[in-house]
Every structure is written in C-alpha cells, then in structure tokens.
Design a protein around this motif. Structure first.
Motif, PDB file in Angstrom:
ATOM      1  N   ASN A  93      12.016  -8.175  -6.931  1.00 23.06           N
ATOM      2  CA  ASN A  93      11.899  -7.559  -5.614  1.00 23.06           C
ATOM      3  C   ASN A  93      10.420  -7.318  -5.322  1.00 23.06           C
ATOM      4  N   ILE A  94       9.756  -8.368  -4.830  1.00 24.96           N
ATOM      5  CA  ILE A  94       8.312  -8.304  -4.578  1.00 24.96           C
ATOM      6  C   ILE A  94       7.977  -7.163  -3.620  1.00 24.96           C
ATOM      7  N   ALA A  95       8.848  -6.930  -2.644  1.00 28.10           N
ATOM      8  CA  ALA A  95       8.597  -5.866  -1.677  1.00 28.10           C
ATOM      9  C   ALA A  95       8.460  -4.510  -2.352  1.00 28.10           C
ATOM     10  N   SER A  96       9.208  -4.301  -3.423  1.00 31.60           N
ATOM     11  CA  SER A  96       9.173  -2.997  -4.089  1.00 31.60           C
ATOM     12  C   SER A  96       7.830  -2.748  -4.765  1.00 31.60           C
ATOM     13  N   SER A  97       7.111  -3.819  -5.123  1.00 36.24           N
ATOM     14  CA  SER A  97       5.773  -3.645  -5.691  1.00 36.24           C
ATOM     15  C   SER A  97       4.795  -3.184  -4.615  1.00 36.24           C
ATOM     16  N   LEU A  98       4.952  -3.720  -3.405  1.00 38.79           N
ATOM     17  CA  LEU A  98       4.063  -3.360  -2.301  1.00 38.79           C
ATOM     18  C   LEU A  98       4.347  -1.968  -1.748  1.00 38.79           C
ATOM     19  N   TYR A  99       5.519  -1.417  -2.063  1.00 33.30           N
ATOM     20  CA  TYR A  99       5.878  -0.064  -1.616  1.00 33.30           C
ATOM     21  C   TYR A  99       6.071   0.903  -2.794  1.00 33.30           C
ATOM     22  N   ASP A 100       5.596   0.512  -3.969  1.00 33.35           N
ATOM     23  CA  ASP A 100       5.829   1.317  -5.176  1.00 33.35           C
ATOM     24  C   ASP A 100       5.086   2.649  -5.082  1.00 33.35           C
ATOM     25  N   PRO A 101       5.796   3.788  -5.048  1.00 38.52           N
ATOM     26  CA  PRO A 101       5.121   5.089  -4.917  1.00 38.52           C
ATOM     27  C   PRO A 101       4.232   5.438  -6.104  1.00 38.52           C
ATOM     28  N   GLU A 102       4.447   4.769  -7.237  1.00 41.02           N
ATOM     29  CA  GLU A 102       3.582   5.026  -8.394  1.00 41.02           C
ATOM     30  C   GLU A 102       2.261   4.262  -8.301  1.00 41.02           C
ATOM     31  N   GLN A 103       2.171   3.326  -7.374  1.00 38.41           N
ATOM     32  CA  GLN A 103       0.976   2.487  -7.254  1.00 38.41           C
ATOM     33  C   GLN A 103       0.171   2.741  -5.981  1.00 38.41           C
ATOM     34  N   TRP A 104       0.833   3.312  -4.959  1.00 42.94           N
ATOM     35  CA  TRP A 104       0.182   3.492  -3.670  1.00 42.94           C
ATOM     36  C   TRP A 104       0.243   4.964  -3.257  1.00 42.94           C
ATOM     37  N   GLU A 105      -0.863   5.441  -2.702  1.00 41.52           N
ATOM     38  CA  GLU A 105      -0.953   6.850  -2.318  1.00 41.52           C
ATOM     39  C   GLU A 105       0.066   7.214  -1.248  1.00 41.52           C
ATOM     40  N   ALA A 106       0.201   6.373  -0.238  1.00 35.66           N
ATOM     41  CA  ALA A 106       1.151   6.629   0.861  1.00 35.66           C
ATOM     42  C   ALA A 106       1.828   5.305   1.208  1.00 35.66           C
ATOM     43  N   PRO A 107       2.769   4.844   0.386  1.00 32.76           N
ATOM     44  CA  PRO A 107       3.309   3.481   0.535  1.00 32.76           C
ATOM     45  C   PRO A 107       3.963   3.199   1.872  1.00 32.76           C
ATOM     46  N   ARG A 108       4.504   4.227   2.535  1.00 32.66           N
ATOM     47  CA  ARG A 108       5.203   3.994   3.806  1.00 32.66           C
ATOM     48  C   ARG A 108       4.331   4.316   5.017  1.00 32.66           C
ATOM     49  N   GLN A 109       3.025   4.379   4.798  1.00 31.52           N
ATOM     50  CA  GLN A 109       2.088   4.591   5.903  1.00 31.52           C
ATOM     51  C   GLN A 109       1.078   3.465   5.938  1.00 31.52           C
TER      52      GLN A 109
END
Length: 490
Positions: free
Chosen positions: A391-407
């Motif tokens: 699920n490549i999308a989950s890497s781009l929205y991973d909360p452990e990797q991005w400060e504000a993944p849904r912004q």
C-alpha cells in the motif's frame, strides 16, 4: 422422508461448512486478517471496496502486514513505510512478479512491461530502460523536450487571456507529447483529433480502474466476459490505443529503419531483426505495441494528474503560490530557461512539487506483486504465487514519518533553515524491482512544467466561485473533481 429441496439445502450447508473450515486452516499460516468465507473470501466484509483508506483502517486492527481473501486467493497487504520498504527490498527478486489479473489479462494479454511478468517482463523492461537512456533519459537531450512542451503549454494558457478554463486537457496533452516525441519521434498538435481520441480513451481506462464493475470482473471473469457493460467499452478503449500505436509502427516500417535510430520504435524494430534467431526472444510486434502502450499510459496520466492537483492546491493555498513565485523571481528572473538542475537553487519550489506528489497520493493503493518463489516476508512464510499488495499510499500518509500527513505542508521537505530535505518515506514511484522506470522523466516534467506555469501565471478561481473541492474521485488514479481556474499573466 426428506424432500429434494431439504437434501440440497443440507448438502449446500455441508459444503459451505467444509469449505469454511478449510479456509480457516489455510489462514492460520498467513498474516492475520478478517475471517474469509467460501466463494467471496473477505469482499463482503469489505463492502466490495478496496482502497487505501480502508486498508489503513484495517491495519489499525490487524497490524501492518495482514491478509485479505479474494475468493480462495489470499492477498498479503503491506501497510506503512516500514512494512512496504522491508517487504519490497529484503528479498526484492522474490516479490518481483506481477499479478496479471483477469481484467488486465484480457486487456494486455500478459505482454509489454507494466502488466507482464517473468521472462517477458525482464526482457521488455531491460530493453525499454536501455533505449530510453540512449534517447536521453536522465540527460539534457530529453530535458529539452520537456522545456519545449512547457513553452507550448505556457503559450496556450496565455492565449486564453485569463478567462476560466479546465486545465486537465492542456496538461495531459503537453505531458503526453513528451513521451510521444521519445517513442514516435514527433509531437501532436492540439488540433489533432486522432490524438484527442487516444487521450479520451486513456482517461476512460484510468477512470474504470477500481470501479465496481472492475472489481466484479476480477471476481467473476467467466461471467463478466460474456456480459455487456462498461468493462467492454473500456477494453475497446485499450484497442483504440493499440490501433494508434500500430499505425505509428506501420509508418516507421514503411519508411525503413534509418542508419541512426531516432526514436523508441526505430530501436525496437532494429532489435527485432537482431534477435530473430534467439530461441527465447520476446521481441516481436505485439510486445512492442504493449510496451509502447505502457510507456504512453505510464508517462502521461500520472504526471498530468499530479500537475492537475498541483494547480488546484495553489488556488487553495495562495500564500504558498506567492512564496513559490517570489523564489522563482529572485533566483531565475522572468526569462531564464528553467532546467531540472535549478531545483537545487529553488528549495521551496522543489519542496512544493514534492508535497504535491505526496499529498495528492494519486495511486489509490499500488500495483500488486506476486511471489516468484517460496519466500519469507516479514517473518511469514509465503508460497510461490502468493499475491502481495504494497500500500504505497500508506507510506505517503504514514503518521510516524510525516508531521502532518493529512495536511498540505511543503515544510515536510524543508529543514529549519529552509533547505530541501529528502524523505525516506517518499515513495510515489514505488520501491524494489518494480520501481517506475520513468521516475527521472516524471520528476523532470513535474518540476519544469510546474515552475514554468507558476513563473508565468497566478492561478485563481473564476469570479464568483468560492468553493474548492480537494476530495479525489476514485479510479485507477485519484483525480480531482473537474474544476475551472483563471491563469492570470504576471
């Protein structure tokens, strides 16, 4: 005495229970997941849906490696950056197969690059990569093609004189022309109706992906191939693309292969002749057609869709648009030719381009892989032929990797001093042996097209319009809802 109906009912219940228990025994050896049922697997519990948000929600219950069932076929889902990276890179050759599902088999017949597997895939991918490099992939020669199309695009937007327009067609036309110049040796004018038809066919193909009828075809191919419906129209759209490609090949064949090949078709025709005596050669006209289709589809839709999102995000975030323009003006001025190398002096613009890719996250889930041999995946033994879905999308929205993944936040790619920073979880081009072969071209196109457009225009909503819809439409790629904007010359 039992009636025939009662006997049949009892037999059906017995078969159902027997098959149910068999499924439960099989699932004990696999990663956890929802309980599967005979015939349907887990698709009923999933409400006949299969999208990135649903998979991320299931990962919270079952963990970042879990199993879904499509009928009797287990599908291993990898969720989150760490699981995707480890699953695709620890034994990359083991998971390098491509699932040629019933619909895609009907469409591409296991030929070409994107939807091929095994020996065919290896030969076609190796040849395509080598040829694209010869034709300038990663060099200034191909970058010149991108700059030329960016100039045509800017001229077209300028000709509209700030009036409202839908940017989707101009974007896909310009991006498609880059790959056309490489593959066919020439570009197509904006007035070419045949090329319009090909682009419309391509758009229908991508919109069909992930739809209800697409899922039905994958589950019941023996039934759906005999029934009318949108799936038949989509398969005919792929035929439109194939006919277009064969017509271009015929034109090349009629004129003969030049002493110095000029484009992808020239190189392929030459290679067919050179390899005709090789017993395991997969170089033939059919594989050429499907490889070119793959290059056209992969080199047009994803980049143009990302740019389409990019313009929408600039309208929704005028402060970010203004900061990009200030940086472009300060570093490049208004007339300097924009090169891909300029991204090093334009950290904010580069960060915005990367954030557009991350936040738009246009690949709904990712392309499925197949284990080409028995292997161990994150501690679980998997048999040859097992389907794996990163699920490549989950890497781009991973909360452990991005400060504000849904912004939408370009700061994801900037340090405290404003310097550009690469992020390991940024995997829009996938990872492992099936990484996108056009990654460098796509990166070059995104930067040069975006920078040219933002330097020339300020994008805003038409007068009276106040609503901006940033929710995606489901499909093979996640498209923005149709919108109109004004490109105001600066």
């Amino acid at each position: 005495m039992l009636t025939i109906g009662e006997v049949l009912t009892a037999l059906a219940v017995f078969l159902f229970v027997t098959q149910f228990l068999k499924l439960q025994r099989l699932r004990r050896r696999l990663p956890p997941g929802p309980i599967p049922f005979p015939v349907f697997g887990t698709v009923i519990q999933l409400n006949f849906q299969f999208n990135r948000d649903l998979l991320m929600k299931l990962a919270k219950v079952h963990g970042n490696i879990f199993t879904l069932w499509f009928g009797w076929a287990p599908v291993i889902i990898l969720n989150g950056y760490q699981a995707v990276k480890d699953g695709m890179t620890m034994h990359p050759e083991d998971v390098s197969g491509r699932l040629v599902s019933p619909f895609f088999r009907a469409m591409a017949k296991g030929k070409g690059i994107m939807l091929a597997t095994g020996h065919t895939w290896k030969q076609q991918r190796r040849f395509a990569l080598r040829t694209l490099r010869t034709l300038g992939l990663g060099k200034r020669g191909l970058e010149h093609r991108v700059q030329e199309e960016a100039r045509y695009l800017v001229d077209f937007f300028a000709s509209v004189k700030g009036k409202p327009l839908d940017p989707s067609f101009p974007l896909v036309h310009s991006v498609s022309n880059v790959i056309c110049a490489v593959v066919f040796g020439h570009r197509f004018s904006r007035d070419d109706e045949t090329f319009h038809e090909v682009i419309r066919a391509m758009e229908r193909l991508f919109k069909f992906g992930g739809s209800f009828f697409h899922h039905l075809y994958e589950i019941f191919p023996w039934l759906m191939c005999r029934l009318p419906g949108p799936h038949k129209k989509v398969l005919s759209c792929y035929d439109v693309l194939s006919s277009f490609t064969r017509r271009e090949i015929s034109m090349h064949t009629e004129r003969g292969t030049p002493d110095e090949p000029q484009d992808f078709i020239d190189f392929y025709l030459d290679h067919i002749e050179k390899s005709k005596d090789e017993p395991r050669s997969t170089y033939n006209e059919d594989n050429m057609v499907y490889s070119i289709n793959d290059l056209f589809l992969g080199g047009s839709e994803t980049t143009s869709t990302t740019l389409n999102w990019g313009l929408l995000y600039m309208v929704a975030n005028p402060d970010i648009q203004e900061k990009v323009q200030m940086e472009l003006d300060a570093v490049l001025g208004r007339s300097q030719l924009i090169c891909y190398e300029d991204r090093r002096e334009l950290p904010y613009t580069n960060a915005v381009v990367h954030e557009i890719q991350r936040f738009s996250n246009i690949i709904s889930v990712g392309m499925p892989r197949v284990c080409v041999r028995n292997t161990i995946l994150l501690g679980f033994p998997l048999k040859k032929g097992t389907i794996v879905f990163p699920n490549i999308a989950s890497s781009l929205y991973d909360p452990e990797q991005w400060e504000a993944p849904r912004q939408f936040n370009p700061g994801h790619f900037l340090d405290k001093d404003g310097n550009f920073v690469s992020q390991q979880a940024f995997l829009p081009f996938s990872i492992g042996h099936r990484v996108c072969l056009g990654e460098h071209l796509a990166r070059t196109e995104l930067f040069i097209f975006f920078a040219n457009l933002l330097r020339a225009f300020t994008f805003q909503l038409p007068e009276g319009a106040t609503k901006i819809n940033t929710e995606p439409m489901q499909g093979g790629t996640l498209q923005p809802h149709p919108y109109r904007i004004c490109a105001i010359p600066r």
